[in-house]
Enzyme design. Structure first.
Site, short mmCIF file in Angstrom:
data_model
loop_
_atom_site.label_atom_id
_atom_site.label_comp_id
_atom_site.label_asym_id
_atom_site.label_seq_id
_atom_site.Cartn_x
_atom_site.Cartn_y
_atom_site.Cartn_z
N SER A 142 -107.26 48.33 -33.11
CA SER A 142 -108.22 49.18 -33.81
C SER A 142 -108.46 50.46 -33.01
O SER A 142 -108.36 50.46 -31.77
CB SER A 142 -109.56 48.45 -33.97
OG SER A 142 -110.59 49.32 -34.37
N SER A 143 -108.79 51.53 -33.70
CA SER A 143 -109.08 52.80 -33.03
C SER A 143 -110.35 52.74 -32.21
O SER A 143 -110.60 53.62 -31.37
CB SER A 143 -109.19 53.92 -34.06
OG SER A 143 -110.28 53.67 -34.95
N CYS A 144 -111.19 51.71 -32.39
CA CYS A 144 -112.44 51.62 -31.64
C CYS A 144 -112.21 51.28 -30.18
O CYS A 144 -113.16 51.25 -29.39
CB CYS A 144 -113.38 50.61 -32.28
SG CYS A 144 -112.88 48.91 -32.03
N TYR B 148 -116.42 44.12 -30.16
CA TYR B 148 -115.15 44.08 -30.89
C TYR B 148 -114.09 44.90 -30.16
O TYR B 148 -112.94 44.46 -30.02
CB TYR B 148 -115.37 44.63 -32.31
CG TYR B 148 -114.12 44.72 -33.15
CD1 TYR B 148 -113.52 43.57 -33.65
CD2 TYR B 148 -113.55 45.96 -33.44
CE1 TYR B 148 -112.38 43.64 -34.42
CE2 TYR B 148 -112.40 46.04 -34.22
CZ TYR B 148 -111.82 44.88 -34.71
OH TYR B 148 -110.67 44.96 -35.47
N LYS C 181 -110.34 43.83 -28.62
CA LYS C 181 -109.09 44.46 -29.01
C LYS C 181 -108.35 45.04 -27.81
O LYS C 181 -107.11 45.03 -27.76
CB LYS C 181 -109.37 45.55 -30.05
CG LYS C 181 -109.77 45.00 -31.40
CD LYS C 181 -108.60 44.35 -32.07
CE LYS C 181 -108.93 43.02 -32.67
NZ LYS C 181 -107.76 42.33 -33.23
N HIS D 102 -116.58 47.95 -44.56
CA HIS D 102 -116.43 49.25 -43.92
C HIS D 102 -116.90 50.36 -44.86
O HIS D 102 -117.17 50.12 -46.05
CB HIS D 102 -114.98 49.48 -43.52
CG HIS D 102 -114.56 48.67 -42.34
ND1 HIS D 102 -113.73 47.58 -42.43
CD2 HIS D 102 -114.88 48.78 -41.01
CE1 HIS D 102 -113.54 47.06 -41.23
NE2 HIS D 102 -114.22 47.77 -40.35
#
Length: 318
Positions: A103-105, A132, A136, A175
């Site tokens: 994920s980009s987070c 989260y 990841k 989302h």
């Protein structure tokens, strides 16, 4: 090739499974009722019994700001357990090829835009989804560590915000894009005069259609090892996947209002959190490898809205 797709009932895993099947691959799947990926013994027995040639790890516990803020323990625990179990047991079963979706987070809150792969671990994470994000990041490092120690070919792709057919339209835990589709659809149907959106409307987000993500994932999955290694590094093995452009949340709401036929006003609620002000992926590495997104945002939203209309009875019953 026999490929285990973990998370095939999710939006991304489903799209990847369909494209693999179109290629003639033998796609191995298990529903959660059949295989709990957080159960180490169950995952070990599954791999020992099936012996897939390759694995695509698309399974994850995901959600928006509200869900991440409300269930932080669930998000870090479940995602860590899924990654540890699947990656280690794949290795133990002799699987040499694996692709895990992140994920980009993973990138710091105050990172330079667009976000480059080498920004990983250079700053503080966004507090609203830190648990989260940490899970990841651990997935990336698991893949890198098995590659370094055992010579496996485990790869990671980091998608931007995804949307499309099969998305989660839960009114609280979805989302932003599907949540807005649901909100504007309901407003259009009841003739509401206005729709309120969370935050200031100023944060900018990048969105990628799930079919583009599936194509990009298989593109990276198929790259010869020498090509992949030439475009990555042992300690920087993940690849960003995105569209390369972003819109403000207010602009996104305006597009969705148009697609759903809502003609009222759009108001913002600055008392709600904005999250990170901008999240745009630097996708130059993937472009250099030879892949670019092809589905435009308005077209993709229109296709997603049509899927929602075709499936809304089942979605409300779920």
């Amino acid at each position: 090739m026999r490929v285990f797709v973990a998370g095939h009932r999710g939006m991304v895993g489903g799209a990847i499974s369909r494209k693999l099947a179109e290629r003639g691959a033998d796609v191995i799947t298990r529903a959660r009722a059949e295989l709990d990926l957080t159960d180490q013994a169950a995952v070990r027995d599954f791999f020992a019994g099936t012996r897939p040639d390759a694995v695509i790890l698309a399974a994850a516990k995901v959600g928006g700001i509200h869900a991440n803020n409300t269930y932080p323990a669930d998000f870090i625990y479940e995602n860590l357990m899924i990654e540890c179990n699947v990656i280690h047991q794949a290795f133990a079963a002799g699987v040499r090829r694996l692709l895990q979706l992140g994920s980009s987070c993973i990138y710091p809150r105050a990172v330079a835009q667009p976000m480059r792969e080498d920004a990983l671990l250079t700053g503080v994470l966004e507090p609203t989804n830190e648990p989260y994000a940490i899970a990841k990041i651990a997935g990336i490092k698991l893949c890198e560590s098995y590659n370094r120690q055992y010579g496996t070919d485990y790869r990671s792709v980091m998608p931007t915000n995804l949307y499309g057919p099969g998305d989660n339209f839960h009114p609280e835990n979805s989302h932003v894009l599907p949540a807005l589709i649901l909100r504007f659809h309901d407003a259009a149907q009841c003739g509401a005069e206005e729709v309120m959106i969370w935050g200031s409307g100023n944060p900018r987000r990048e969105f990628l259609h799930v079919d583009d993500m599936a194509e990009a994932s298989l593109f990276v999955f198929d790259l010869p090892s020498d090509v992949y290694r030439a475009n990555t590094q042992p300690m920087l093995s993940h690849v960003n996947v995105g569209s390369g452009s972003d819109v403000s949340i207010l602009e996104l709401a305006q597009i969705i209002a148009h697609v759903t036929g809502f003609s009222g006003g759009i108001v913002t609620d600055p008392s709600k959190p904005d999250g990170t002000m901008r999240k745009l992926m630097d996708v130059s590495r993937l472009a250099d490898m030879g892949w670019r997104a092809s589905i435009g945002l308005e077209r993709g939203i229109a296709e997603t809205y049509q899927w929602f209309l075709d499936n809304r009875t089942a979605l409300r019953a779920a």
